[in-house]
Design a protein around this motif. Structure first.
Motif, PDB file in Angstrom:
ATOM      1  N   ASP A  68      40.780 -45.312  37.098  1.00 37.42           N
ATOM      2  CA  ASP A  68      40.730 -44.962  38.518  1.00 37.42           C
ATOM      3  C   ASP A  68      40.277 -43.525  38.754  1.00 37.42           C
ATOM      4  O   ASP A  68      40.355 -43.016  39.868  1.00 37.42           O
TER       5      ASP A  68
ATOM      6  N   HIS B 238      37.557 -40.882  39.429  1.00 37.52           N
ATOM      7  CA  HIS B 238      36.194 -40.914  39.976  1.00 37.52           C
ATOM      8  C   HIS B 238      35.182 -40.285  39.021  1.00 37.52           C
ATOM      9  O   HIS B 238      34.008 -40.632  39.031  1.00 37.52           O
TER      10      HIS B 238
ATOM     11  N   SER C 224      32.595 -48.716  44.256  1.00 35.97           N
ATOM     12  CA  SER C 224      33.651 -48.821  45.270  1.00 35.97           C
ATOM     13  C   SER C 224      34.638 -47.661  45.139  1.00 35.97           C
ATOM     14  O   SER C 224      35.095 -47.114  46.153  1.00 35.97           O
ATOM     15  N   LEU C 225      34.948 -47.263  43.920  1.00 35.33           N
ATOM     16  CA  LEU C 225      35.836 -46.126  43.704  1.00 35.33           C
ATOM     17  C   LEU C 225      35.206 -44.842  44.248  1.00 35.33           C
ATOM     18  O   LEU C 225      35.861 -44.062  44.946  1.00 35.33           O
TER      19      LEU C 225
ATOM     20  N   LYS D  20      32.834 -44.593  46.529  1.00 35.41           N
ATOM     21  CA  LYS D  20      32.692 -44.681  47.983  1.00 35.41           C
ATOM     22  C   LYS D  20      34.020 -44.370  48.675  1.00 35.41           C
ATOM     23  O   LYS D  20      34.038 -43.735  49.726  1.00 35.41           O
ATOM     24  N   ASP D  21      35.119 -44.788  48.075  1.00 40.69           N
ATOM     25  CA  ASP D  21      36.443 -44.507  48.642  1.00 40.69           C
ATOM     26  C   ASP D  21      36.854 -43.048  48.478  1.00 40.69           C
ATOM     27  O   ASP D  21      37.550 -42.500  49.325  1.00 40.69           O
ATOM     28  N   ARG D  22      36.450 -42.422  47.390  1.00 39.67           N
ATOM     29  CA  ARG D  22      36.966 -41.095  47.052  1.00 39.67           C
ATOM     30  C   ARG D  22      36.053 -39.923  47.387  1.00 39.67           C
ATOM     31  O   ARG D  22      36.525 -38.800  47.501  1.00 39.67           O
TER      32      ARG D  22
END
Length: 154
Positions: free
Chosen positions: A24, A26, A89-90, A92-94
């Motif tokens: 997890d 980034h 996705s990780l 884009k979220d972070r």
């Protein structure tokens, strides 16, 4: 199920292959995408490896040993991945848009390192940029900016 068991054992120190960078993180996601783009054409040459190491070391302010670990973990993560969504996705979220654009710019930098752009590399960057929410216009702008810098550096 095996993956969950392996992760559980790693958490208790029972796995000698424990990754330094967690799934997890980034930084691992970005590094895996960068590794993917240099490997997608079927060969990773030394100049690409050296440049990848330099980009990651500079971007994340790591020492040589930490950077080596990140590159190893990224290669493993890329080889284990069934798609790129796990990484994008990780990110884009972070990450903010400018940081995601920086990852795409580094991808372009790496593919121009060996002097030619392979269609698989171009397609991989297009897919990653799309998954990161970067417009086609901005992806092309980043490509042109990096290519013009590569010409100046040559």
């Amino acid at each position: 199920m095996f993956k969950a068991l392996r992760n559980l054992l790693a958490d208790f120190g029972g796995d000698s292959q424990t990754r330094h960078f967690r799934e997890d993180d980034h930084r691992l996601a970005a590094a895996a995408l960068l590794y993917h783009v240099i490997a997608v054409d079927g060969s990773v040459d030394e100049s690409e490896r050296v440049r990848l190491h330099g980009l990651l070391k500079s971007l994340y302010a790591l020492d040589d040993e930490e950077t080596d670990e990140l590159v190893r973990d990224a290669e493993t993560a890329d080889q284990e991945a069934v798609d790129l969504y796990r990484f994008t996705s990780l990110l884009k979220d972070r990450l903010e848009l400018a940081e995601r654009e920086r990852v795409v710019a580094m991808m372009w930098d790496l593919v121009y390192r060996d002097g030619e752009l392979h269609e698989f590399e171009d397609n991989a960057i297009w897919r990653v940029a799309d998954l990161l929410g970067i417009s086609n216009r901005d992806r092309i702008r980043l490509k042109q900016d990096v290519r013009s810098q590569a010409v100046k550096d040559a």
